[in-house]
Design an enzyme around this catalytic site. Structure first.
Site, PDB file in Angstrom:
ATOM      1  N   LEU A  30       0.884  -1.155   0.000  1.00  0.00           N
ATOM      2  CA  LEU A  30       0.000   0.000   0.000  1.00  0.00           C
ATOM      3  C   LEU A  30       0.926   1.211   0.000  1.00  0.00           C
ATOM      4  CD1 LEU A  30      -2.782  -0.846   2.640  1.00  0.00           C
ATOM      5  CD2 LEU A  30      -3.086  -0.603   0.165  1.00  0.00           C
ATOM      6  N   ASP A  31       0.705   2.172  -0.904  1.00  0.00           N
ATOM      7  CA  ASP A  31       1.606   3.317  -0.948  1.00  0.00           C
ATOM      8  C   ASP A  31       1.453   4.171   0.301  1.00  0.00           C
ATOM      9  OD1 ASP A  31      -0.389   5.404  -1.353  1.00  0.00           O
ATOM     10  OD2 ASP A  31      -0.568   4.695  -3.411  1.00  0.00           O
ATOM     11  N   ILE A  32       2.332   5.136   0.470  1.00  0.00           N
ATOM     12  CA  ILE A  32       2.406   5.897   1.707  1.00  0.00           C
ATOM     13  C   ILE A  32       1.115   6.638   2.030  1.00  0.00           C
ATOM     14  CG2 ILE A  32       3.373   7.963   0.608  1.00  0.00           C
ATOM     15  CD1 ILE A  32       5.138   8.265   3.175  1.00  0.00           C
TER      16      ILE A  32
END
Length: 257
Positions: A112-114
């Site tokens: 999951l991206d930041i």
């Protein structure tokens, strides 16, 4: 998800053995071999196809790998602003900064991206990680998305046939407009591939700016009521029922953190 079983006499491929020991993923294990950091009975290996037979000693960076631990899987509620990475050169917080120190060494299943939040699966088994990430599993990932802009039900329905954005082809996506709040809308989305930043890129192509992205499910595993930054182990019975042959060893009893 079943694969042909390898003969114990013939041994298992070195990358798989390293992954099973929880050192890293199979892909990273192959990289370690390519870098000359893996030895088998004192000999530096040159090929990730080398097989390890019972009784042989594997060293990574001069240290023997541990005996394979029972396969374990955890549900983690990743908050926004935290990287799905082991470390960050810019000093930003990572998921490992938020996990209890009592947990074993864990690897994320997918990413999951930041700026995304929600369900992130973690496992101590690099081979299990690889299996769960394979497109062949066909597991559906469900998301709840808040985006700035306008979109119609017809535009979202067309995503069900797949779409190509900037040369990247995405498979069928189930998308439905849930509600509109001022200049923002909430959309539910379900997809099977989970390519890098897929939701953001597809909705951006429709003229929407995603401001919040929450993953609710990954295959049969759900975020549910798990609070932010909390982690909970998937019960052994559930793990065996959902993964079957992917679990080679008995799993431990459930623990909470």
């Amino acid at each position: 998800m079943s694969e042909p079983r390898e003969s114990n006499a013939a041994g298992e491929k070195i990358a798989k053995v390293i992954a099973r020991a929880g050192v890293c993923s199979r892909r990273d294990a192959e990289r370690l071999v390519a870098e000359g950091r893996v030895k088998l009975d004192g000999k530096v290996l040159e090929s990730p196809a080398e097989r390890v037979r019972p009784g042989q000693i594997v060293l990574v960076d001069g240290k023997p790998i541990a005996e394979p631990e029972p396969s374990r899987l955890f549900r983690y509620h990743k908050p926004r602003g935290v990287l799905t990475a082991a470390r960050d050169t810019d000093g930003r917080p990572t998921i490992y900064d938020t996990l209890p120190p009592s947990l074993p060494r864990l690897m994320p299943v997918g990413r999951l991206d930041i700026n995304s939040e929600g369900l992130l699966l973690l496992t101590n088994d690099g081979e299990l990680k690889r299996r769960l990430e394979l497109p062949a599993t066909g597991w559906i990932r469900r998301y709840k998305v808040r985006a700035f802009g306008e979109v119609t039900d017809e535009q979202l329905a067309r995503l069900g046939k797949g779409i190509t954005v900037e040369g990247v082809t995405y498979g069928p996506i189930e998308a439905r407009l849930e509600r509109v709040q001022g200049d923002n809308c909430w959309i539910s989305m379900a997809l099977r591939e989970g390519k890098n930043r897929e939701v953001r890129r597809v909705l951006g192509h429709l003229g929407l700016d995603v401001s919040r992205l929450i993953r609710l499910t990954y295959g049969p595993f759900q975020l549910g009521s798990l609070g932010k930054r909390l982690v909970e182990e998937v019960p052994p019975k559930v793990l065996r029922e959902q993964l079957g042959g992917a679990i080679k060893k008995p799993v431990r009893e459930r623990t909470r953190h």
